[in-house]
Every structure is written in structure tokens, then in C-alpha cells.
Write a protein that holds these residues in place. Structure first.
Motif, short mmCIF file in Angstrom:
data_model
loop_
_atom_site.label_atom_id
_atom_site.label_comp_id
_atom_site.label_asym_id
_atom_site.label_seq_id
_atom_site.Cartn_x
_atom_site.Cartn_y
_atom_site.Cartn_z
N PRO A 153 -15.84 18.94 41.38
CA PRO A 153 -17.14 19.35 41.93
C PRO A 153 -18.31 18.66 41.23
N ASP A 154 -18.19 18.51 39.92
CA ASP A 154 -19.28 17.88 39.18
C ASP A 154 -19.41 16.41 39.56
N ARG A 155 -18.30 15.82 39.95
CA ARG A 155 -18.31 14.39 40.29
C ARG A 155 -18.87 14.14 41.69
N GLU A 156 -19.06 15.21 42.40
CA GLU A 156 -19.51 15.07 43.79
C GLU A 156 -20.75 14.19 43.91
N GLY A 157 -21.66 14.40 42.98
CA GLY A 157 -22.90 13.66 43.06
C GLY A 157 -22.87 12.34 42.32
N SER A 158 -21.76 12.08 41.65
CA SER A 158 -21.69 10.88 40.83
C SER A 158 -21.58 9.62 41.68
N THR A 159 -22.55 8.74 41.50
CA THR A 159 -22.52 7.50 42.25
C THR A 159 -21.26 6.71 41.93
N ALA A 160 -20.93 6.64 40.64
CA ALA A 160 -19.76 5.87 40.23
C ALA A 160 -18.51 6.37 40.94
N ALA A 161 -18.34 7.68 41.00
CA ALA A 161 -17.16 8.24 41.64
C ALA A 161 -17.12 7.87 43.11
N ARG A 162 -18.24 8.06 43.78
CA ARG A 162 -18.26 7.76 45.21
C ARG A 162 -18.07 6.27 45.46
N PHE A 163 -18.59 5.46 44.54
CA PHE A 163 -18.38 4.02 44.69
C PHE A 163 -16.90 3.67 44.59
N ALA A 177 -31.34 -2.96 37.83
CA ALA A 177 -31.86 -2.28 39.02
C ALA A 177 -31.03 -2.67 40.24
N ILE A 178 -30.66 -3.93 40.29
CA ILE A 178 -29.82 -4.39 41.40
C ILE A 178 -28.46 -3.70 41.36
N LEU A 179 -27.86 -3.68 40.16
CA LEU A 179 -26.55 -3.05 40.03
C LEU A 179 -26.60 -1.58 40.47
N ALA A 180 -27.62 -0.88 39.99
CA ALA A 180 -27.71 0.54 40.32
C ALA A 180 -27.92 0.75 41.80
N ALA A 181 -28.84 -0.03 42.37
CA ALA A 181 -29.13 0.12 43.80
C ALA A 181 -27.89 -0.21 44.63
N ALA A 182 -27.22 -1.30 44.26
CA ALA A 182 -26.04 -1.70 45.02
C ALA A 182 -24.96 -0.63 44.95
N GLU A 183 -24.72 -0.12 43.75
CA GLU A 183 -23.67 0.89 43.63
C GLU A 183 -24.00 2.13 44.46
N LYS A 184 -25.25 2.51 44.40
CA LYS A 184 -25.65 3.69 45.18
C LYS A 184 -25.47 3.47 46.68
N ARG A 204 -30.43 -7.39 51.72
CA ARG A 204 -31.81 -6.95 51.94
C ARG A 204 -31.96 -5.45 51.72
N ASP A 205 -30.94 -4.69 52.08
CA ASP A 205 -30.97 -3.26 51.80
C ASP A 205 -31.01 -3.02 50.29
N ILE A 206 -30.21 -3.80 49.60
CA ILE A 206 -30.08 -3.59 48.16
C ILE A 206 -31.38 -3.93 47.44
N VAL A 207 -31.95 -5.09 47.76
CA VAL A 207 -33.18 -5.47 47.05
C VAL A 207 -34.34 -4.55 47.43
N ALA A 208 -34.29 -3.99 48.62
CA ALA A 208 -35.33 -3.02 49.00
C ALA A 208 -35.21 -1.77 48.14
N GLU A 209 -33.96 -1.28 48.03
CA GLU A 209 -33.72 -0.09 47.21
C GLU A 209 -34.09 -0.34 45.75
N ALA A 210 -33.84 -1.56 45.29
CA ALA A 210 -34.08 -1.88 43.88
C ALA A 210 -35.51 -2.34 43.62
N ASN A 211 -36.26 -2.54 44.69
CA ASN A 211 -37.63 -3.05 44.55
C ASN A 211 -37.67 -4.38 43.81
#
Lengths: 230, 230
Positions: free
Chosen positions: B103-113, B9-16, B29-36
Motif C-alpha cells: 500500500p505504501d508503494r502505491e504512490g511510489s513513482t519508482a514502483a509504478r515505473f 529534472a529530466i530523469l524525474a519527469a520521465a520516470e513519473k 516533448r511531454d517529458i521536457v514540458a513536465e521537467a521545464n
DNA sequence: GATAGTTTCATACAACTGTTTGAATTGCAA
DNA sequence: TTGCAATTCAAACAGTTGTATGAAACTATC
């Protein structure tokens, strides 16, 4: 007027420290210590830390752009309004490359600062870079005059790749030097400029008529991998 | 084992969050909030913020490098130990370009990261990138096999420019799109890869025999500016 | 030489940062 | 169920950051 001294001491100290240690770990307190001025002087003279950085970058950036446009103008005058395409690229990539590379530039604070700015890309600098578009359009216009009839997209790609090579060479000169174990001479700036320009000129012919793609992607490539092969 | 959930959850939230807002203004603090999850969980599971970022980057980076080497291996097998030079470049620039563009990668978190990582270059990431040299040497070796007799420095420059164009395209795709007012189609990834590869191949012939410089810098340029002209 | 405006200074502020702590909780094995 | 380890949690810590304040020092003008 009286105390330009404080102002420029701050500018000099900031540029030196940012050049040496990067934007990440240089604080205002580091800067005022180096400049031997009071902490509050930064906010008094520049308003904020970001505005200090912006002024630093704008100064150097404007100088480079001025050089570029001077060279471009001279080349166009010499060509009677149409500069040869390689002269346009020389005007584009020559000033930043000469400004940042070369053995004599090694000790130049300005050069090292600009390299840092190119690598780290902190918010105030990014904001300024985004306004650079107008400047680049002048080069697109010159390219259009130089190669009339050429597809506009090709010109944009050509400009883009020219900037790619020059910026990347500035940014990664250390790495390239290490990778090549000194076999790439990063001190011979003129040779580097020549190289970037000649590749840029060639790049302009790369995407000619997208339908002709097969001519630049020879038969040896018919087996090019697609994702599902992996 | 039980609580891989917190870790991922931390990894996903941080990457996003890093992908969305950059490394500069995302706090733990932003990350742990996002990850709950609890604030201390980051240090418990990763040791430090930098190690979290490093793990994030290493994961994506290894995946890209694996793809690259797979493509390279297949190309060399197909060519009986010698891959054609363009296939080598396809293996080098294809995976990162396909990973970050389109275009498909536009929404990809990994790509944007990965784009963020390419732009901002924060210390833990820079440290990892510096170890990438070994990986690149494998491509130099393949190029040497593909073009025996070619000067080594030329190969390094060719590799360097190929990376320059692919990285710069990833990094500046927004700017290029805006500069060209949409005339450069940054969604047609295959066309971009083709373009980068073909220019890279041409670049390999650019610096051939440095003495021949005048042949790539035609007479029209004899008036090239030197610093004192400005 | 008094005055008004500019510049410097020491200091405090307020907020945010990553990290640590030690107790509470959970989950699993015996 | 008991016991032990792994995990979670709230809270605090220690340090740093850019910025603001108001008094002091300076400078130039009249």
C-alpha cells in the motif's frame, strides 16, 4: 464477399510480420507490401490498425479459450460434474502451452504471434485481455466444485500461479533455454505441462490457513531478512 | 557539474510520466514540458531517448539486484556457505516484490515505473534484461550449494517458476485483485512473498525423476485430452 | 448491357516523432 | 574583466506514421 482474398491476405501478412518483428516496428506499409494490396485496404476492411490487431488476437485467443473450455467440460463430465483438480489445470494451461511451445510449433506463425502478443502487450490487445476475466471465472467455479470448502482466496492464488508459470514459460522460453544452456528441454511440451500442473496443484496447499505459515516457512527461516538489515 | 539539475529534472519527469502513462504514449516533448527544460536537453544529456530510458531502468534494476545479492550473501554467511533453499528464494523474489507491491508503494513513482517496465518491455529495457542472466547464475550457484546432488535442470525450473510467480504477480496485480474481487490481499506483501517462496520450494520437487511423472499425474488423469479429441 | 454497389488504387494529408543545428546564454577560471 | 567551455534555447529538419479522399476498376443484378 468477393474479395475475402484481400482481407485474409492482410490478416496473414500482418500476423506473419508481427510474429517476426513485433508490434513495435511493423507499419501498415510493411503489411500491405507483404500482402501485395493497397495501403487503403487496411482501413477499408478493418477500420483502423488497432482493429486489425484486435481481430488477429481475438481469433487466436478465442480458439485457445474454446480448447480450454472443451477440455474442462470433458473432464467435468468424466468426473460426474466434479473434475479432479489437476485435470482442471491441464485444461487451463495445456492449450496455450501446446499452442506456443514445441519443436513443430517453431515455424508456426500463429504460435509466434501469440508469444509476441504475450511479450509486448500493445493497447488493443491489452483491452481484450481485460475482458478475459469472465473466462477465468469459469475455471474458478470448476475449482470450487472440485475442492469444496477450500478458501476462495486459495483458489484465486492457485489459478494465478498456474497462469504465471504457463505465461512466463511462453514469454521467457528463449531466456530459460539460454540460462540453462539447453538443460531445460523446452521442446518436450508434455513434460512442461505436467510440471506446471503438478506445481499448480501443490501451490493450492501452500497458503492453507495463513496462521500455519510457520509450517511452510521452516525454522531455518527465522532469520529472514527485513529491510533494515540491508 | 553545474547543471545536474536539468539532468535529474529530466530523469524525474520521465520516470513519473512513464510510470503514469506507459512508454507507448509519452514523447520527449511531454517529458521536457513536465521537467521545464528545453527539448534539446534530453539529447544533450543522454544522447538519445533510448539511452534515457535505459539509464532510468538500469538505476532501479541495479538497486534491486544489489538488494538481492545482499540478502543472498547474508543468508549464505549465516548458513556457513550454504543458505537454506527458502532463504535463497526470499533473496530472489523478496526485493522486487517489496519494491513494487504494498500500500505504501502505491504512490511510489519508482514502483509504478518498474511495473510499467515489466509490462511493456520496450527495446532498450529488453536489451538490459537480457544481460540479467549473469545475475541469475549466482542464484543457480547458491541453489546448487544448498541442494547438492539435485539435478541442474530442476534448479533452473525452480528458479524459473519463482521468477514467473513474482513477475506475474507484479504485472497482473490489478487483474488478480479484480478477478478475486478483493479476496486476494495484494497489500500484504510479506504474505505474498511467503506464498511465492513456499510454492517455489515445493516446485523444486515437482519434476524429480521425470520417470515418476505418473505419480504427479494420477490415474484420474489417464483420459487427458490430446489435440485430436477437440 | 446499363446500373448500383463494392472494392481497389494512387495520392495527399496532417500530425507527430526523435534528432540536429547554430546562435545565445551562463558559469567559472585566469 | 576577459576568455573559454559548458549549457540552454528556439527553430528547423527529415522522416515516418495512420488515415482520408475521390476517382477508377470491378462485380453482380436486373
Amino acid at each position: 464477399m468477393s474479395s475475402d482474398r484481400t482481407r485474409s491476405a492482410i490478416l496473414a501478412a500482418a500476423e506473419k510480420l508481427y510474429a517476426d518483428r513485433g508490434f513495435g516496428d511493423v507499419t501498415l506499409r510493411d503489411i500491405v507490401a507483404e500482402a501485395n494490396v493497397n495501403l487503403a485496404a487496411v482501413n477499408y476492411h478493418f477500420g483502423s490498425k488497432d482493429e486489425l490487431i484486435a481481430e488477429l488476437f481475438v481469433t487466436r485467443s478465442l480458439a485457445t479459450n474454446r480448447e480450454r473450455l472443451n477440455e474442462l467440460k470433458l473432464a467435468e463430465e468424466k468426473g460426474g460434474g466434479r473434475a479432479p483438480i489437476d485435470a482442471i489445470f491441464y485444461a487451463l494451461v495445456g492449450p496455450p502451452l501446446r499452442g506456443c511451445l514445441g519443436p513443430d510449433r517453431e515455424g508456426s506463425t500463429a504460435a509466434r504471434f501469440m508469444i509476441r502478443a504475450s511479450i509486448e502487450s500493445v493497447p488493443p490487445i491489452r483491452r481484450i485481455k481485460n475482458r478475459e476475466v469472465d473466462h477465468l471465472r469459469k475455471f474458478i467455479a470448476a475449482m470450487r466444485r472440485s475442492l469444496p470448502g477450500r478458501d476462495d482466496a486459495e483458489l484465486y492464488w492457485g489459478l494465478h500461479f498456474a497462469l504465471a508459470m504457463s505465461h512466463h514459460t511462453i514469454r521467457e522460453k528463449e531466456r530459460l533455454s539460454r540460462l540453462s544452456e539447453g538443460q531445460c528441454d523446452l521442446n518436450d511440451v508434455d513434460a512442461i505441462v505436467d510440471r506446471v500442473v503438478s506445481v499448480s496443484v501443490m501451490a493450492l496447499t501452500a497458503g492453507q490457513t495463513p496462521a500455519k505459515k510457520t509450517s511452510v516457512r521452516p525454522a531455518a527461516l527465522h532469520g529472514r531478512l527485513t529491510r533494515q538489515d540491508l
